[in-house]
Design an enzyme around this catalytic site. Structure first.
Site, PDB file in Angstrom:
ATOM      1  CG  ASP A  22      73.722  25.536  57.785  1.00  0.00           C
ATOM      2  OD1 ASP A  22      73.513  26.376  57.213  1.00  0.00           O
ATOM      3  OD2 ASP A  22      72.690  25.145  58.537  1.00  0.00           O
TER       4      ASP A  22
ATOM      5  CB  SER B  65      67.823  27.204  61.335  1.00  0.00           C
ATOM      6  OG  SER B  65      67.174  26.158  60.852  1.00  0.00           O
TER       7      SER B  65
ATOM      8  CG  HIS C 172      69.798  27.081  56.404  1.00  0.00           C
ATOM      9  ND1 HIS C 172      70.389  26.435  57.496  1.00  0.00           N
ATOM     10  CD2 HIS C 172      68.568  27.421  56.860  1.00  0.00           C
ATOM     11  CE1 HIS C 172      69.488  26.102  58.395  1.00  0.00           C
ATOM     12  NE2 HIS C 172      68.397  26.837  58.234  1.00  0.00           N
TER      13      HIS C 172
END
Length: 336
Positions: A110, A187, A80
């Site tokens: 992910d 992230s 992402h």
């Protein structure tokens, strides 16, 4: 203007002398040891943590973190974060910027892998063994939360074997839960053990919650990274279940004639999919696949590879404490 300054209330009774102590020398030594451990981790792994800037159509489309896993510039991050962009900009801790291309993207876990295009020799981190982790173990997160570069937070591993729904809609199994503070921008950055090994790739937080953050386990990341390097994608077999790690009591081990403290319990099974068609049930604990021991979810993920697509595969399970075997023919996972 509303006065939001804190209000302090004084007790009439004096504070006992013992309460005023800042701690014994032993307490100070323990805190110093903890601080030195975290600083040592940051010194070892920090230089391998990078910032990624994403552009789409010539316009900024976001940023995140990543971790260099080979000196020639292989960078692991979140799917992402990369957003499928063919090219990204990578900025190292010392401020150098490089162009990188997307090698592969796996929304199901992910994870994404990019490679710096210029010839480089950079500091690199090492992936650890996430199946050896324990709850309560110290974990350190390094990244660029909210644009604040090279930020360090620490905490503990709160839980293991969690499942988390990826942006693709599928469940990511074997996810690590931590209370090390994570925010948008963390992230793709690493979750690191006190040994200085990457044990997870930070992926998500629950908005509005305190101290509930998640990272994709390093064993899953290692498998996905290898697939992306070889194929540019991850081709997987699927039997149509959701699963989680389960402890096997010693008495059950002895009764079933096995020697492993954990297996993988089926928590959901899709109707008409291979597991359901073969007779596997919710609550069954998978302990082996074609003779290979299955002690954790990442074992099952790794063993359900492209070689088993369309091939009859033996699943050894515990059902109500008794050993049973089933022949299951996995299918290729759609969208892989």
């Amino acid at each position: 203007m509303l006065d939001t300054s804190p209000t302090f209330i004084l007790d009439e009774d004096p504070i006992p002398q013992a309460s005023q102590s800042l701690g014994t020398p032993d307490d100070a030594q323990l805190l110093d040891a903890y601080s030195n451990t975290v600083m040592g981790v940051v010194d070892r792994v920090g230089p391998a943590v990078v910032k990624l800037d994403i552009q789409k159509g010539g316009k900024p489309a976001g940023s995140g973190s990543g971790v260099i896993l080979s000196p020639d510039g292989l960078v692991l991050t979140n799917s992402h974060v990369a957003q499928g962009a063919p090219r990204v900009a990578v900025q190292t801790q010392d401020g150098h910027r490089f162009d990188a291309r997307l090698i592969g993207d796996d929304p199901d876990t992910d994870l994404a892998l990019v490679h710096i295009e210029q010839p480089v020799s950079l500091a690199a981190a090492r992936l650890g063994n996430s199946s050896a982790l324990r709850r309560g173990q110290v974990a350190v997160a390094i990244g660029n939360p909210l644009g604040f570069e090279t930020t360090v937070t620490s905490g503990v591993i709160s839980a293991l074997g969690r499942s988390l729904r990826a942006k693709s809609g599928r469940l990511i199994d074997d996810v690590i839960q931590t209370d090390a503070a994570l925010n948008p921008g963390n992230s793709g950055g690493p979750l690191v053990s006190t040994l200085g090994e990457v044990i997870g790739i930070n992926t998500a937080v629950i908005m509005g919650a305190q101290g509930i953050c998640f990272a994709v386990a390093s064993n899953t990341a290692s498998f996905v990274m290898g697939q992306l390097i070889r194929h540019g994608r991850v081709r997987r077999a699927s039997i149509g279940i959701a699963a989680q790690q389960a402890t096997i009591a010693r008495r059950v081990q002895l009764s079933a004639g096995i020697d492993q403290p954990a297996g993988v319990m089926i928590s959901a099974a899709e109707t008409g999919q291979p597991a359901d068609s073969a007779g596997l049930l919710i609550g069954d604990i998978i302990v082996a696949l074609d003779g290979y021991k299955v002690s954790a979810v990442d074992d099952l993920i790794r063993l359900l590879n492209e070689e088993r697509i369309g091939r009859s595969t033996r699943f050894d399970v515990l059902r109500n404490g008794k050993s049973r075997s089933f022949q299951v023919t996995p299918r290729e996972r759609k969208g892989s």
